[in-house]
Design a protein around this motif. Structure first.
Motif, PDB file in Angstrom:
ATOM      1  N   PHE A  63       0.837  -1.198   0.000  1.00 16.10           N
ATOM      2  CA  PHE A  63       0.000   0.000   0.000  1.00 16.10           C
ATOM      3  C   PHE A  63       0.876   1.254   0.000  1.00 16.10           C
ATOM      4  CE2 PHE A  63      -2.063   3.537   2.057  1.00 16.10           C
ATOM      5  CZ  PHE A  63      -3.292   3.596   1.425  1.00 16.10           C
ATOM      6  N   ILE A  64       1.853   1.288   0.863  1.00 22.44           N
ATOM      7  CA  ILE A  64       2.711   2.476   1.004  1.00 22.44           C
ATOM      8  C   ILE A  64       3.447   2.781  -0.306  1.00 22.44           C
ATOM      9  CG2 ILE A  64       4.735   3.416   2.201  1.00 22.44           C
ATOM     10  CD1 ILE A  64       3.723   1.737   4.683  1.00 22.44           C
ATOM     11  N   ALA A  65       4.086   1.756  -0.880  1.00 25.50           N
ATOM     12  CA  ALA A  65       4.853   1.957  -2.120  1.00 25.50           C
ATOM     13  C   ALA A  65       3.936   2.297  -3.291  1.00 25.50           C
ATOM     14  CB  ALA A  65       5.677   0.713  -2.432  1.00 25.50           C
ATOM     15  N   GLY A  66       2.858   1.531  -3.444  1.00 25.49           N
ATOM     16  CA  GLY A  66       1.955   1.744  -4.573  1.00 25.49           C
ATOM     17  C   GLY A  66       1.234   3.076  -4.500  1.00 25.49           C
ATOM     18  N   SER A  67       0.818   3.466  -3.302  1.00 27.28           N
ATOM     19  CA  SER A  67       0.135   4.741  -3.126  1.00 27.28           C
ATOM     20  C   SER A  67       1.056   5.894  -3.527  1.00 27.28           C
ATOM     21  CB  SER A  67      -0.311   4.890  -1.675  1.00 27.28           C
ATOM     22  OG  SER A  67      -0.901   6.142  -1.464  1.00 27.28           O
ATOM     23  N   LEU A  85       6.354   5.397 -18.002  1.00 31.08           N
ATOM     24  CA  LEU A  85       6.460   4.741 -16.698  1.00 31.08           C
ATOM     25  C   LEU A  85       7.228   3.430 -16.815  1.00 31.08           C
ATOM     26  CD1 LEU A  85       2.802   5.269 -15.400  1.00 31.08           C
ATOM     27  CD2 LEU A  85       4.846   6.608 -14.829  1.00 31.08           C
ATOM     28  N   ALA A  86       8.089   3.187 -15.853  1.00 32.71           N
ATOM     29  CA  ALA A  86       8.848   1.928 -15.826  1.00 32.71           C
ATOM     30  C   ALA A  86       7.910   0.768 -15.489  1.00 32.71           C
ATOM     31  CB  ALA A  86       9.953   2.009 -14.774  1.00 32.71           C
ATOM     32  N   LYS A  87       8.097  -0.349 -16.164  1.00 35.06           N
ATOM     33  CA  LYS A  87       7.237  -1.517 -15.954  1.00 35.06           C
ATOM     34  C   LYS A  87       7.217  -1.933 -14.482  1.00 35.06           C
ATOM     35  CE  LYS A  87       6.252  -6.192 -17.448  1.00 35.06           C
ATOM     36  NZ  LYS A  87       6.621  -7.328 -18.242  1.00 35.06           N
ATOM     37  N   GLU A  88       8.347  -1.907 -13.810  1.00 37.80           N
ATOM     38  CA  GLU A  88       8.417  -2.313 -12.398  1.00 37.80           C
ATOM     39  C   GLU A  88       7.570  -1.381 -11.518  1.00 37.80           C
ATOM     40  OE1 GLU A  88      11.269  -1.631 -14.268  1.00 37.80           O
ATOM     41  OE2 GLU A  88      11.471  -3.743 -14.835  1.00 37.80           O
ATOM     42  N   ASP A  89       7.597  -0.083 -11.842  1.00 40.50           N
ATOM     43  CA  ASP A  89       6.789   0.877 -11.083  1.00 40.50           C
ATOM     44  C   ASP A  89       5.293   0.624 -11.307  1.00 40.50           C
ATOM     45  OD1 ASP A  89       9.065   2.078 -10.083  1.00 40.50           O
ATOM     46  OD2 ASP A  89       8.999   3.786 -11.460  1.00 40.50           O
ATOM     47  N   VAL A 117      -0.068  -1.545  -9.737  1.00 43.45           N
ATOM     48  CA  VAL A 117      -1.147  -2.518  -9.967  1.00 43.45           C
ATOM     49  C   VAL A 117      -1.325  -3.406  -8.741  1.00 43.45           C
ATOM     50  CG1 VAL A 117      -1.806  -4.538 -11.341  1.00 43.45           C
ATOM     51  CG2 VAL A 117      -0.980  -2.465 -12.489  1.00 43.45           C
ATOM     52  N   LYS A 118      -0.247  -3.851  -8.140  1.00 48.30           N
ATOM     53  CA  LYS A 118      -0.353  -4.670  -6.920  1.00 48.30           C
ATOM     54  C   LYS A 118      -1.042  -3.882  -5.807  1.00 48.30           C
ATOM     55  CE  LYS A 118       3.649  -7.539  -7.965  1.00 48.30           C
ATOM     56  NZ  LYS A 118       5.066  -7.822  -7.648  1.00 48.30           N
ATOM     57  N   TYR A 119      -0.734  -2.621  -5.716  1.00 48.80           N
ATOM     58  CA  TYR A 119      -1.384  -1.736  -4.737  1.00 48.80           C
ATOM     59  C   TYR A 119      -2.883  -1.655  -5.005  1.00 48.80           C
ATOM     60  CZ  TYR A 119      -3.200   2.970  -3.656  1.00 48.80           C
ATOM     61  OH  TYR A 119      -3.978   4.038  -3.291  1.00 48.80           O
TER      62      TYR A 119
END
Length: 141
Positions: A57-61, A124-128, A133-135
């Motif tokens: 949540f923290i990273a994706g947000s 946007l970088a695919k990893e980002d 998306v996981k978020y």
């Protein structure tokens, strides 16, 4: 004669009033009924509060805000595109869905949520995007 009629009428009025207020009748028992009051409902917890300590949540947000996704999407409310919660309800968090949705973000997409196109975000970088998306898929109601 007038006085006795007035007194009789007055006594009858007092008797009726007493009876109407519970003073008449043969039953003198009273019952007390206790009505249980349900406890107040707990305030609904927002998805942001529910997951605020989750590393995904923290990273994706942070990444969705940084990328400007919040211009079209909100966590629990549709703006231009679907809410993140609606996307999470539609898609399970599987590797296949993460890949599909990452592709939709990077290449753009139209049709799943109506006729408004999701613009492409090739910068946007695919990893980002995978982190974002996981978020989003984490945010199930």
């Amino acid at each position: 004669m007038k006085l006795s009629k007035s007194i009789s009428f007055g006594l009858m009025a007092v008797s009726l009033l007493t009876y109407a207020c519970g003073g008449g009748g043969s039953s003198t028992s009273t019952t007390t009924e206790t009505v249980a009051t349900p406890p107040p409902a707990a305030a609904p917890v927002s998805l942001e509060d529910k997951y605020k300590d989750d590393p995904v949540f923290i990273a994706g947000s942070a990444k969705t805000k940084e990328a400007g996704c919040t211009a079209c999407h909100m966590v629990e409310r549709k703006i231009v595109g679907p809410s993140y919660a609606d996307v999470a309800a539609k898609y399970e968090s599987t590797p296949e869905n993460i890949e599909l949705l990452t592709s939709h973000v990077i290449n753009g997409h139209v049709g799943t949520w109506g006729e408004i196109q999701m613009p492409a975000h090739p910068q946007l970088a695919k990893e980002d995007v995978e982190t974002m998306v996981k978020y989003v898929l984490l945010l199930k109601k």
